[in-house]
Every structure is written in C-alpha cells, then in structure tokens.
Design a protein around this motif. Structure first.
Motif, short mmCIF file in Angstrom:
data_model
loop_
_atom_site.label_atom_id
_atom_site.label_comp_id
_atom_site.label_asym_id
_atom_site.label_seq_id
_atom_site.Cartn_x
_atom_site.Cartn_y
_atom_site.Cartn_z
N PHE A 50 -10.32 4.04 -4.70
CA PHE A 50 -8.95 4.52 -4.54
C PHE A 50 -8.16 4.35 -5.83
O PHE A 50 -8.54 3.61 -6.73
CB PHE A 50 -8.24 3.77 -3.40
N SER A 51 -7.05 5.06 -5.87
CA SER A 51 -6.11 4.95 -6.98
C SER A 51 -4.72 5.28 -6.45
O SER A 51 -4.56 5.69 -5.31
CB SER A 51 -6.49 5.91 -8.10
N HIS A 52 -3.72 5.10 -7.31
CA HIS A 52 -2.33 5.36 -6.95
C HIS A 52 -1.89 6.73 -7.40
O HIS A 52 -2.35 7.23 -8.42
CB HIS A 52 -1.39 4.37 -7.65
N LEU A 53 -0.96 7.31 -6.66
CA LEU A 53 -0.28 8.50 -7.14
C LEU A 53 0.74 8.11 -8.20
O LEU A 53 0.97 8.83 -9.15
CB LEU A 53 0.43 9.22 -5.98
N ASP A 54 1.35 6.93 -8.03
CA ASP A 54 2.34 6.42 -8.97
C ASP A 54 1.65 5.43 -9.91
O ASP A 54 1.26 4.34 -9.51
CB ASP A 54 3.47 5.72 -8.22
N SER A 55 1.50 5.80 -11.17
CA SER A 55 0.77 4.96 -12.12
C SER A 55 1.48 3.65 -12.43
O SER A 55 0.90 2.74 -12.99
CB SER A 55 0.51 5.74 -13.41
N ILE A 112 0.86 -1.19 0.00
CA ILE A 112 0.00 0.00 0.00
C ILE A 112 0.90 1.23 0.00
O ILE A 112 1.17 1.81 1.04
CB ILE A 112 -0.93 0.01 1.23
N PRO A 113 1.34 1.63 -1.20
CA PRO A 113 2.16 2.85 -1.26
C PRO A 113 1.25 4.07 -1.17
O PRO A 113 0.14 3.96 -0.67
CB PRO A 113 2.81 2.73 -2.63
N GLU A 114 1.70 5.15 -1.69
CA GLU A 114 0.89 6.37 -1.65
C GLU A 114 -0.33 6.20 -2.55
O GLU A 114 -0.23 6.18 -3.76
CB GLU A 114 1.72 7.56 -2.11
N ILE A 115 -1.48 6.06 -1.89
CA ILE A 115 -2.71 5.95 -2.65
C ILE A 115 -3.59 7.16 -2.34
O ILE A 115 -3.40 7.85 -1.33
CB ILE A 115 -3.48 4.65 -2.35
N VAL A 116 -4.54 7.38 -3.21
CA VAL A 116 -5.50 8.46 -3.04
C VAL A 116 -6.88 7.84 -2.91
O VAL A 116 -7.26 7.00 -3.73
CB VAL A 116 -5.49 9.41 -4.26
#
Length: 116
Positions: free
Chosen positions: A53-58, A32-36
């Motif tokens: 949710f989604s990721h900041l890093d695609s 679970i890295p940086e997610i929004v």
C-alpha cells in the motif's frame, strides 16, 4: 497446473478489491487516511497475503498508517471472512510500497545530473 498457479493471483485481486472497500467504508482510524492498495500477493498455500500500500497524500506519515493497518488486521480478516466465500482467509501482512517515491527520487537525480 495452470489453474493451481493462477488461484493465488485471483484471490489476491479479490482480496484487494474487498479490502479497499472495507478500508473506505468501515475503518475509521485516523491513522489510515486515503491509502491505495497496489497489490496483494498471496502465497501458494493461501495462508499469507502481502498487502502493498501507499498514500494518496505524500505528506502523510506512512509509519502511523502501517500501525493503524496492523491494529485493524483482525477486524479486516473477520470482515473479509464474512464477505468472501473462501475456506480460509489468509493472514494479512501490510507492506509500504515506496516504489513511486523511489522512482521520483531517481528521476530527480537524473534531472539534476543532466542540468549539472
């Protein structure tokens, strides 16, 4: 009647803020890295909260993040229960929000068709 229908919206927003803070501060799962968290939709009887949710890093693998969130679900509900003044904390259902990815793909297709 207005009050009753706005309650799930208010609780969804409260859950979104608290869940984002918990994920930042208390969850150390490398999946679970940086997610929004874009939105949390709570059903009318407040028993289920759909967490989009989604990721900041695609480049990050969304499937692994989904597995990490699902494994942390019990911990997150317990922590939310301690932090919030709600009689019952809804079950959390995590859903990948790929709206941004889809819109980027559509924009690319439109651009490609215009250039052709």
């Amino acid at each position: 009647m207005q009050h009753e229908s706005s309650r799930p919206l208010r609780i969804g927003e409260l859950l979104r803020r608290e869940l984002a803070a918990l994920l930042r501060a208390e969850v150390n799962d490398p999946r679970i890295p940086e997610i929004v968290i874009y939105e949390i939709v709570v059903n009318r009887d407040l028993s289920l909260a759909k967490v989009y949710f989604s990721h900041l890093d695609s480049k990050q693998d969304v499937t692994e993040s989904l597995k990490g969130l699902q494994s942390a679900r019990g911990f997150l509900r317990t922590r939310l229960g301690h932090k919030l003044q709600l009689r019952r904390i809804p079950q959390l259902q995590f859903i990948v929000d790929d709206t941004e990815t889809k819109s980027e793909r559509i924009e690319k297709l439109i651009d490609d068709s215009i250039r052709s």
